[in-house]
Design a protein around this motif. Structure first.
Motif, PDB file in Angstrom:
ATOM      1  N   GLU A 432       0.834  -1.201   0.000  1.00 27.30           N
ATOM      2  CA  GLU A 432       0.000   0.000   0.000  1.00 27.30           C
ATOM      3  C   GLU A 432       0.874   1.259   0.000  1.00 27.30           C
ATOM      4  O   GLU A 432       0.695   2.156  -0.797  1.00 27.30           O
ATOM      5  CB  GLU A 432      -0.899  -0.028   1.225  1.00 27.30           C
ATOM      6  CG  GLU A 432      -1.983   1.003   1.194  1.00 27.30           C
ATOM      7  CD  GLU A 432      -2.719   1.036   2.519  1.00 27.30           C
ATOM      8  OE1 GLU A 432      -3.932   0.830   2.500  1.00 27.30           O
ATOM      9  OE2 GLU A 432      -2.068   1.252   3.562  1.00 27.30           O
ATOM     10  N   ARG A 433       1.863   1.301   0.908  1.00 26.72           N
ATOM     11  CA  ARG A 433       2.729   2.489   0.953  1.00 26.72           C
ATOM     12  C   ARG A 433       3.972   2.210   1.770  1.00 26.72           C
ATOM     13  O   ARG A 433       4.016   1.250   2.556  1.00 26.72           O
ATOM     14  CB  ARG A 433       1.979   3.697   1.538  1.00 26.72           C
ATOM     15  CG  ARG A 433       1.684   3.555   2.994  1.00 26.72           C
ATOM     16  CD  ARG A 433       0.784   4.664   3.524  1.00 26.72           C
ATOM     17  NE  ARG A 433       0.476   4.323   4.915  1.00 26.72           N
ATOM     18  CZ  ARG A 433       1.182   4.727   5.950  1.00 26.72           C
ATOM     19  NH1 ARG A 433       2.229   5.519   5.785  1.00 26.72           N
ATOM     20  NH2 ARG A 433       0.859   4.365   7.171  1.00 26.72           N
ATOM     21  N   ILE A 434       4.976   3.058   1.582  1.00 26.17           N
ATOM     22  CA  ILE A 434       6.180   3.002   2.412  1.00 26.17           C
ATOM     23  C   ILE A 434       6.249   4.316   3.176  1.00 26.17           C
ATOM     24  O   ILE A 434       6.206   5.389   2.564  1.00 26.17           O
ATOM     25  CB  ILE A 434       7.445   2.798   1.550  1.00 26.17           C
ATOM     26  CG1 ILE A 434       7.317   1.509   0.724  1.00 26.17           C
ATOM     27  CG2 ILE A 434       8.701   2.755   2.418  1.00 26.17           C
ATOM     28  CD1 ILE A 434       8.445   1.274  -0.261  1.00 26.17           C
ATOM     29  N   GLU A 435       6.293   4.216   4.500  1.00 20.73           N
ATOM     30  CA  GLU A 435       6.259   5.426   5.342  1.00 20.73           C
ATOM     31  C   GLU A 435       7.456   6.323   5.047  1.00 20.73           C
ATOM     32  O   GLU A 435       8.592   5.849   4.959  1.00 20.73           O
ATOM     33  CB  GLU A 435       6.248   5.007   6.820  1.00 20.73           C
ATOM     34  CG  GLU A 435       6.282   6.140   7.812  1.00 20.73           C
ATOM     35  CD  GLU A 435       5.064   7.061   7.717  1.00 20.73           C
ATOM     36  OE1 GLU A 435       3.936   6.553   7.641  1.00 20.73           O
ATOM     37  OE2 GLU A 435       5.263   8.299   7.705  1.00 20.73           O
ATOM     38  N   ASN A 436       7.174   7.592   4.904  1.00 18.32           N
ATOM     39  CA  ASN A 436       8.261   8.524   4.582  1.00 18.32           C
ATOM     40  C   ASN A 436       8.326   9.698   5.548  1.00 18.32           C
ATOM     41  O   ASN A 436       9.379  10.331   5.686  1.00 18.32           O
ATOM     42  CB  ASN A 436       8.093   9.031   3.146  1.00 18.32           C
ATOM     43  CG  ASN A 436       9.379   9.620   2.615  1.00 18.32           C
ATOM     44  OD1 ASN A 436      10.456   9.188   3.024  1.00 18.32           O
ATOM     45  ND2 ASN A 436       9.284  10.613   1.756  1.00 18.32           N
ATOM     46  N   ASP A 437       7.187   9.985   6.245  1.00 26.17           N
ATOM     47  CA  ASP A 437       7.136  11.206   7.055  1.00 26.17           C
ATOM     48  C   ASP A 437       7.518  10.974   8.516  1.00 26.17           C
ATOM     49  O   ASP A 437       8.354  11.684   9.058  1.00 26.17           O
ATOM     50  CB  ASP A 437       5.724  11.810   6.983  1.00 26.17           C
ATOM     51  CG  ASP A 437       5.368  12.165   5.539  1.00 26.17           C
ATOM     52  OD1 ASP A 437       6.312  12.496   4.783  1.00 26.17           O
ATOM     53  OD2 ASP A 437       4.186  12.074   5.175  1.00 26.17           O
ATOM     54  N   ASN A 438       6.890   9.984   9.146  1.00 29.14           N
ATOM     55  CA  ASN A 438       7.125   9.728  10.571  1.00 29.14           C
ATOM     56  C   ASN A 438       8.545   9.191  10.778  1.00 29.14           C
ATOM     57  O   ASN A 438       8.862   8.087  10.346  1.00 29.14           O
ATOM     58  CB  ASN A 438       6.083   8.709  11.050  1.00 29.14           C
ATOM     59  CG  ASN A 438       6.244   8.389  12.534  1.00 29.14           C
ATOM     60  OD1 ASN A 438       7.258   8.732  13.145  1.00 29.14           O
ATOM     61  ND2 ASN A 438       5.240   7.734  13.094  1.00 29.14           N
ATOM     62  N   LEU A 441       9.067   5.659  11.980  1.00 30.41           N
ATOM     63  CA  LEU A 441       8.594   4.541  11.134  1.00 30.41           C
ATOM     64  C   LEU A 441       9.101   4.678   9.701  1.00 30.41           C
ATOM     65  O   LEU A 441       8.647   3.953   8.804  1.00 30.41           O
ATOM     66  CB  LEU A 441       7.053   4.495  11.145  1.00 30.41           C
ATOM     67  CG  LEU A 441       6.429   3.955  12.424  1.00 30.41           C
ATOM     68  CD1 LEU A 441       4.926   4.202  12.442  1.00 30.41           C
ATOM     69  CD2 LEU A 441       6.721   2.468  12.593  1.00 30.41           C
ATOM     70  N   LYS A 442      10.043   5.571   9.489  1.00 28.32           N
ATOM     71  CA  LYS A 442      10.529   5.836   8.129  1.00 28.32           C
ATOM     72  C   LYS A 442      11.011   4.532   7.472  1.00 28.32           C
ATOM     73  O   LYS A 442      11.841   3.808   8.036  1.00 28.32           O
ATOM     74  CB  LYS A 442      11.689   6.826   8.189  1.00 28.32           C
ATOM     75  CG  LYS A 442      11.926   7.573   6.897  1.00 28.32           C
ATOM     76  CD  LYS A 442      12.911   8.704   7.151  1.00 28.32           C
ATOM     77  CE  LYS A 442      13.493   9.261   5.895  1.00 28.32           C
ATOM     78  NZ  LYS A 442      12.552   9.925   5.044  1.00 28.32           N
ATOM     79  N   ALA A 444       9.060   1.935   6.907  1.00 26.67           N
ATOM     80  CA  ALA A 444       8.151   0.815   7.214  1.00 26.67           C
ATOM     81  C   ALA A 444       7.211   0.593   6.034  1.00 26.67           C
ATOM     82  O   ALA A 444       6.717   1.551   5.427  1.00 26.67           O
ATOM     83  CB  ALA A 444       7.351   1.117   8.477  1.00 26.67           C
ATOM     84  N   ARG A 445       6.984  -0.652   5.718  1.00 27.67           N
ATOM     85  CA  ARG A 445       6.133  -0.970   4.555  1.00 27.67           C
ATOM     86  C   ARG A 445       4.777  -1.460   5.041  1.00 27.67           C
ATOM     87  O   ARG A 445       4.695  -2.280   5.954  1.00 27.67           O
ATOM     88  CB  ARG A 445       6.825  -2.048   3.689  1.00 27.67           C
ATOM     89  CG  ARG A 445       8.192  -1.596   3.192  1.00 27.67           C
ATOM     90  CD  ARG A 445       8.994  -2.762   2.685  1.00 27.67           C
ATOM     91  NE  ARG A 445       8.813  -2.975   1.260  1.00 27.67           N
ATOM     92  CZ  ARG A 445       9.601  -2.425   0.321  1.00 27.67           C
ATOM     93  NH1 ARG A 445      10.590  -1.629   0.652  1.00 27.67           N
ATOM     94  NH2 ARG A 445       9.392  -2.690  -0.948  1.00 27.67           N
ATOM     95  N   TYR A 446       3.723  -0.968   4.393  1.00 35.13           N
ATOM     96  CA  TYR A 446       2.362  -1.333   4.783  1.00 35.13           C
ATOM     97  C   TYR A 446       1.644  -2.006   3.616  1.00 35.13           C
ATOM     98  O   TYR A 446       1.750  -1.567   2.471  1.00 35.13           O
ATOM     99  CB  TYR A 446       1.589  -0.091   5.256  1.00 35.13           C
ATOM    100  CG  TYR A 446       2.179   0.457   6.542  1.00 35.13           C
ATOM    101  CD1 TYR A 446       1.881  -0.137   7.767  1.00 35.13           C
ATOM    102  CD2 TYR A 446       3.069   1.527   6.516  1.00 35.13           C
ATOM    103  CE1 TYR A 446       2.451   0.335   8.944  1.00 35.13           C
ATOM    104  CE2 TYR A 446       3.639   2.003   7.693  1.00 35.13           C
ATOM    105  CZ  TYR A 446       3.323   1.409   8.900  1.00 35.13           C
ATOM    106  OH  TYR A 446       3.889   1.861  10.051  1.00 35.13           O
TER     107      TYR A 446
END
Ligand SMILES: CC(=O)SCCNC(=O)CCNC(=O)[C@H](O)C(C)(C)COP(=O)(O)OP(=O)(O)OC[C@H]1O[C@@H](n2cnc3c(N)ncnc32)[C@H](O)[C@@H]1OP(=O)(O)O
Length: 451
Positions: A432-438, A441-442, A444-446
């Motif tokens: 779904e997405r790869i975290e980029n902001d937090n 959790l940078k 982290a894959r969802y």
């Protein structure tokens, strides 16, 4: 005690590039790829797929097909050389996805881990699990091989690309095959094919991040990880040949067999980085075991005689009956690194089941290879229920039912320039997405399961 593969499933991307399309755009004679290397189609990941969705979808299909009680699974061991994280294994992601589908904590007491040794990591995972079941016969294990075999555009590896995963249920009294206790091994620390982490100065990557050779700026701006390997094609072939020959000889010693071992093998399953690698390299073992036949060949030099031996009726008959069945899926899929030898097994057994061959209690031989480099040679015996179990996979029908992409789409997917998926997903896990902001959790894959 019989321990081996009880059931098998797979996940191959639904997109492929016809090899003739690649040949045309790269000004390569199509016959070199089709008749010379045996290539037909190159499977390629869509935007929302990765090594984790491949592995999770393969194991999801296996659990559904066999109605597996997850409480019985003591281990899920993964062979991969396409890991997405230097700490959190692919296995940890897959465990989470399976639990999201089959119940929170349903794998709480399951031991999961990744094993990496280029293309042989899943064989290492398999043998570790087989040994574990021999010590704990009431338990079961799942082995997953999952990889994205991606090479640089315009490289000699480009036409051997592919992607896919194989999932196997390992148990006592397996339905498909049981493994020999002995293994022949040969290892040598070489640089034939590798994917080093690259740390370079910030200035050096300026302007290079959009180049297809460089992806994924991770953590800091100066550490970059290349998806694609550094390799020397002909040297890697030489390493492959040396290791498989040494491991075959070691297997002869370990198994105390004096006669020509492969004469007892109904099928020969080799690591296939591309379709014809097995038939092009097994000749070395064949020649050593058939010196008289080699001496009889026409030609002034050893090389000429070897070339003639590859065209001899004896070798062509061996290729047709023992190697060709494993090549069928490889030509349709391409390289899937750790899974290639098991895709070859599935292909050979699926083909044999369709041919209604009687393989029960027949021996088959495995010749595995991983760059870096290691080969393992071992045997298995086909079990009485093999046919029913294999036919459930629908291998050839599923491969038939894929979508061709054009060259522009292929290059955009390769360069990660497409923003949305080519195909609408159905009944599968997707990225779904790869975290980029937090910052906590940078990276982290969802993932999501799309019904
Ligand atoms: C990763 C590992 O597992 S290590 C072992 C393998 N290495 C790799 O996979 C690394 C990535 N791949 C590569 O570098 C390359 O794709 C290689 C090394 C596998 C192949 O290299 P290439 O230089 O493309 O091909 P190569 O010259 O070896 O073979 C081409 C074949 O096509 C044949 N061929 C060429 N043109 C034609 C034609 N028009 N019609 C029919 N056959 C043809 C050649 O004769 C040759 O076959 P032969 O040796 O059996 O006679």
């Amino acid at each position: 005690m019989k321990v081996g593969i009880d059931a098998i499933q797979f996940d191959i991307p639904k997109l492929y590039l016809p090899i003739s399309t690649l040949a045309t755009h790269r000004a390569i004679e199509p016959d070199k790829l089709i008749k010379g290397l045996g290539l037909q189609k190159m499977s390629f990941l869509d935007v929302n797929q990765d090594v984790i969705t491949l592995g999770a979808n393969a194991v999801f299909k296996l659990i559904e097909q066999e109605n597996i009680n997850l409480a019985s699974i003591a281990k899920i061991y993964i062979g991969t050389e396409s890991g997405v994280d230097n700490s959190k294994p692919v296995a940890s992601y897959i465990l989470n996805l399976i639990e999201s589908k089959f119940g929170e904590n349903s794998l709480q007491n399951c031991d999961v881990v990744d094993l990496t040794f280029a293309c042989i990591g899943a064989v290492d995972a398999l043998q570790t699990c087989v040994d574990y079941i021999r010590l704990n016969p009431t338990k079961k294990a799942i082995v997953i091989a999952s990889d994205n075999a991606k090479y640089d555009l315009n490289s000699t590896g480009e036409y051997t690309q592919g992607a896919g995963a194989i999932a196997m249920l390992i148990s006592l009294n397996p339905k498909i095959i049981d493994f020999s206790k002995e293994t022949g091994v040969a290892t040598s620390g070489v640089f034939d094919f590798f994917k080093p982490k690259q740390t370079i100065q910030k200035e050096a990557i300026t302007g290079k991040t959009t180049n297809e050779n460089w992806f994924d700026i991770l953590e800091s701006e100066i550490t970059i990880v290349k998806d694609q390997p550094i390799f020397d094609g002909q040297y890697s072939n030489a390493c492959y040949i040396n290791r498989i020959t040494e491991a075959y000889n070691h297997y002869k010693t370990e198994s105390k067999q004096k006669e020509i071992i492969f004469n007892h093998w109904e099928l020969i399953l080799m690591h296939l980085p591309y379709c014809f690698q097995g038939r092009r390299t097994f000749i070395e073992i064949f020649a050593k075991e058939n010196q008289e036949l080699l001496d009889k060949q026409e030609g002034a030099s050893f090389k000429d005689k070897m070339k003639a031996l590859t065209k001899s009726p004896e070798y062509l008959a061996l290729v047709q009956s023992k190697i060709y069945p494993s090549e069928i899926a490889s030509g349709e899929v391409g390289n899937i690194y750790t899974g290639s030898i098991f895709l070859g097994l599935l292909s050979a057994l699926y083909y044999s089941a369709n041919e209604n061959s009687d393989l029960t209690h027949k021996k088959i031989g495995f010749i595995a290879y991983g760059s870096g480099s290691k080969s393992k040679v071992f045997e298995a015996e086909i079990q009485p229920d093999w046919k029913n179990s294999i036919l459930k996979t629908n291998l050839f029908e599923t491969l038939e039912n894929r979508t061709a992409i054009d060259f522009i789409t292929y290059e955009k997917l390769h360069k990660k320039e497409l923003k949305s998926a080519v195909l609408q997903p159905k009944n599968e896990f997707v990225l779904e997405r790869i975290e980029n902001d937090n910052p906590l959790l940078k990276g982290a894959r969802y993932y999501n399961f799309i019904e």
